[in-house]
Design a protein around this motif. Structure first.
Motif, mmCIF file in Angstrom:
data_model
loop_
_atom_site.group_PDB
_atom_site.id
_atom_site.type_symbol
_atom_site.label_atom_id
_atom_site.label_comp_id
_atom_site.label_asym_id
_atom_site.label_seq_id
_atom_site.Cartn_x
_atom_site.Cartn_y
_atom_site.Cartn_z
ATOM 1 N N ASP A 206 0.802 -1.225 0.000
ATOM 2 C CA ASP A 206 0.000 0.000 0.000
ATOM 3 C C ASP A 206 0.832 1.271 0.000
ATOM 4 N N GLY A 207 2.155 1.139 -0.060
ATOM 5 C CA GLY A 207 3.023 2.303 -0.112
ATOM 6 C C GLY A 207 3.329 2.929 1.232
ATOM 7 N N THR A 208 2.746 2.398 2.303
ATOM 8 C CA THR A 208 3.022 2.956 3.629
ATOM 9 C C THR A 208 4.248 2.337 4.279
ATOM 10 N N GLN A 209 4.827 1.325 3.622
ATOM 11 C CA GLN A 209 6.034 0.729 4.172
ATOM 12 C C GLN A 209 7.168 1.754 4.175
ATOM 13 N N THR A 210 7.965 1.745 5.235
ATOM 14 C CA THR A 210 9.044 2.714 5.379
ATOM 15 C C THR A 210 10.398 2.027 5.284
ATOM 16 N N ARG A 211 11.358 2.812 4.835
ATOM 17 C CA ARG A 211 12.729 2.317 4.721
ATOM 18 C C ARG A 211 13.692 3.353 5.290
ATOM 19 N N ASP A 212 14.823 2.852 5.734
ATOM 20 C CA ASP A 212 15.919 3.697 6.192
ATOM 21 C C ASP A 212 16.831 3.895 4.983
ATOM 22 N N PHE A 213 16.619 4.967 4.234
ATOM 23 C CA PHE A 213 17.311 5.169 2.967
ATOM 24 C C PHE A 213 18.717 5.728 3.190
ATOM 25 N N THR A 214 19.691 5.164 2.458
ATOM 26 C CA THR A 214 21.088 5.545 2.608
ATOM 27 C C THR A 214 21.629 6.000 1.266
ATOM 28 N N ALA A 245 11.457 7.265 5.387
ATOM 29 C CA ALA A 245 10.272 7.767 4.692
ATOM 30 C C ALA A 245 9.492 6.585 4.148
ATOM 31 N N SER A 246 8.217 6.810 3.872
ATOM 32 C CA SER A 246 7.412 5.775 3.228
ATOM 33 C C SER A 246 7.583 5.882 1.719
ATOM 34 N N LEU A 247 7.209 4.827 1.005
ATOM 35 C CA LEU A 247 7.276 4.879 -0.451
ATOM 36 C C LEU A 247 6.332 5.944 -1.003
ATOM 37 N N ASN A 248 5.171 6.108 -0.368
ATOM 38 C CA ASN A 248 4.252 7.155 -0.806
ATOM 39 C C ASN A 248 4.877 8.544 -0.648
ATOM 40 N N ASP A 249 5.615 8.746 0.442
ATOM 41 C CA ASP A 249 6.318 10.022 0.645
ATOM 42 C C ASP A 249 7.345 10.254 -0.459
ATOM 43 N N VAL A 250 8.092 9.214 -0.806
ATOM 44 C CA VAL A 250 9.115 9.323 -1.839
ATOM 45 C C VAL A 250 8.487 9.678 -3.185
ATOM 46 N N GLY A 259 7.927 17.041 -12.001
ATOM 47 C CA GLY A 259 6.868 17.885 -12.538
ATOM 48 C C GLY A 259 5.748 17.102 -13.186
ATOM 49 N N LYS A 260 5.515 15.885 -12.694
ATOM 50 C CA LYS A 260 4.455 15.037 -13.233
ATOM 51 C C LYS A 260 3.723 14.356 -12.093
ATOM 52 N N ARG A 261 2.456 14.068 -12.302
ATOM 53 C CA ARG A 261 1.706 13.261 -11.363
ATOM 54 C C ARG A 261 1.944 11.793 -11.670
ATOM 55 N N ALA A 262 2.198 11.026 -10.651
ATOM 56 C CA ALA A 262 2.445 9.601 -10.842
ATOM 57 C C ALA A 262 1.132 8.844 -10.998
ATOM 58 N N ASN A 263 1.113 7.929 -11.940
ATOM 59 C CA ASN A 263 -0.021 7.014 -12.104
ATOM 60 C C ASN A 263 0.277 5.768 -11.275
ATOM 61 N N LYS A 264 -0.167 5.801 -10.023
ATOM 62 C CA LYS A 264 0.213 4.761 -9.067
ATOM 63 C C LYS A 264 -0.675 3.527 -9.198
ATOM 64 N N GLN A 265 -0.039 2.374 -9.320
ATOM 65 C CA GLN A 265 -0.746 1.100 -9.356
ATOM 66 C C GLN A 265 -0.254 0.238 -8.190
ATOM 67 N N TYR A 266 -1.134 0.031 -7.222
ATOM 68 C CA TYR A 266 -0.774 -0.757 -6.045
ATOM 69 C C TYR A 266 -1.017 -2.234 -6.329
#
Length: 314
Positions: A206-214, A245-250, A259-266
Motif C-alpha cells: 500500500d506504499g506505507t512501508q518505510t525504509r531507512d534510505f542511505t 520515509a514511506s514509499l508514498n512520501d518518496v 513535474g508530473k503526477r504519478a499514475n500509481k498502481q498498487y
C-alpha cells in the motif's frame, strides 16, 4: 596498498572503487551477473580503467585462480553476489546459493593461505527480517527471503573463518542504498524511469512501508571508514541513513521534482520484504565515526538527474 574489490562493476562496488583509487591500487573483479544490463556495467568499468591504479579482471569467483590473485592483495572488499529479494524464490535460488554462499566460501578459503590485512563482507538489512523499532547488530537475524538467508550464510562463513583461521573479517549491513548507478530493479530507479516515460508506477503493497534510505556517498564513507581500522576486525556494523520515509512520501517528492503526477498502481505485497526497516547506527558512529549527511530530497535529485541522462534525457 593493493585492494581487491569483487563486484567492481556493480552499484556500490563501482562507487567504492572510485573512492579507493584516489589513494590505492584497486584490482576489480566482476562477471556481469545480476539484473543490471551488461552494457551499463561495461561503461562503468571503462570509466574505472581510465585510472592508472586500476587493474581489471573479468571472471567468476567460482572459477578464477583466487589463491594466485590473493598473493598480491592486502585488503578485500567483497561486494559480488546475486541481489534481489523478490527474484530469490523458486528455481533461481541456485544462482543465490552459488553466487552468495559458494563464491564467498571460495574467497575465504583462498584467504587461509595468503591472509589479507582485512576482509570486508558486504551484507544487507534483509538478514534482520521484521523487527520493531531500530535494529541493532546484536539482534537475532530472522531473514524473510531466500536472498536474506544466503547473505546471512555468508556472514556466518566470515565468522567461522575469522575464529578458526584468523581471517580478519568485518561485516557491513547496508540499509536500502540509493543514488546514481542504482540497479534498474530497485524501487527508486523504477519509479523515476516509469514517471519519465509516463508509465504506471508499480508499488508492492500500500506504499506505507518505510525504509531507512542511505545515499550512496554516505554508504561509501561508512564503507571506507573500516579500512585500516583495527577496531572493526571481527565486528558487524549497520550502515544506514538518518532519514526514513514511506514509499508514498518518496513518490510525492519525485512528483514535485519531475513535474508530473504519478499514475500509481498498487499491487500485492511482495513476499519476503519487511514492512519497515530502521537502522541503529550508533555502533558505526562510535567506532567508525560514521555520519550520514545527505538529505533524502538532495539524494533523490541526484538520482533523477542520473536516470534522465541514462535514458537519453527524457
Amino acid at each position: 596498498m593493493n585492494i581487491l574489490v569483487t563486484g567492481a562493476a556493480g552499484f556500490i562496488g563501482s562507487h567504492v572503487c572510485e573512492a579507493l583509487l584516489q589513494h590505492h591500487h584497486v584490482i576489480g573483479i566482476d562477471c556481469f551477473t545480476g539484473p543490471t544490463p551488461k552494457r551499463w556495467k561495461e561503461k562503468t568499468i571503462d570509466m574505472l580503467k581510465k585510472h592508472n591504479r586500476f587493474t581489471w579482471i573479468e571472471g567468476d569467483l567460482l572459477s578464477l585462480p583466487l589463491v594466485d590473485i590473493m598473493k598480491q592483495v592486502d585488503v578485500i572488499y567483497h561486494f559480488a553476489g546475486m541481489p534481489g529479494v523478490r527474484t530469490s524464490w523458486g528455481t533461481t535460488f541456485d544462482l543465490y546459493t552459488t553466487n552468495n554462499i559458494v563464491a564467498t566460501q571460495r574467497l575465504l578459503e583462498a584467504c587461509k593461505q595468503h591472509r589479507p590485512k582485512q576482509f570486508i563482507y558486504t551484507s544487507t538489512s534483509s538478514v534482520y527480517g521484521e523487527k520493531d523499532g531500530r535494529v541493532a547488530e546484536h539482534m537475532t537475524p530472522t531473514p524473510l527471503s531466500p536472498y536474506g538467508i544466503t547473505k546471512l550464510a555468508g556472514e556466518h562463513l566470515c565468522r567461522v573463518y575469522h575464529s578458526e583461521f584468523h581471517v580478519p573479517t568485518t561485516i557491513l549491513r547496508y540499509f536500502t542504498v540509493y543514488g546514481p548507478r542504482q540497479r534498474p530493479d530497485m524501487a527508486f530507479h523504477r519509479f523515476i524511469r516509469q514517471m519519465l516515460f509516463d508509465e504506471p508506477i508499480t508499488i508492492f503493497g500500500d506504499g506505507t512501508q518505510t525504509r531507512d534510505f542511505t545515499y550512496i556517498s554516505d554508504c561509501v564513507n561508512g564503507t571506507l571508514a573500516v579500512l585500516g581500522n583495527e577496531k572493526a576486525i571481527g565486528e558487524t556494523f549497520n550502515i544506514g541513513g538518518k532519514e526514513r520515509a514511506s514509499l508514498n512520501d518518496v513518490i510525492a517528492m519525485l512528483e514535485e521534482m519531475i513535474g508530473k503526477r504519478a499514475n500509481k498502481q498498487y499491487m500485492n505485497k511482495a513476499i519476503g520484504e519487511p514492512k519497515h526497516t530502521w537502522a541503529d547506527i550508533s555502533k558505526a558512529e562510535r567506532l567508525l565515526s560514521y555520519n550520514p549527511a545527505t538529505p533524502l530530497q538532495e539524494g533523490l535529485r541526484h538520482e533523477v538527474q542520473y536516470i534522465r541522462s541514462l535514458y537519453g534525457g527524457s
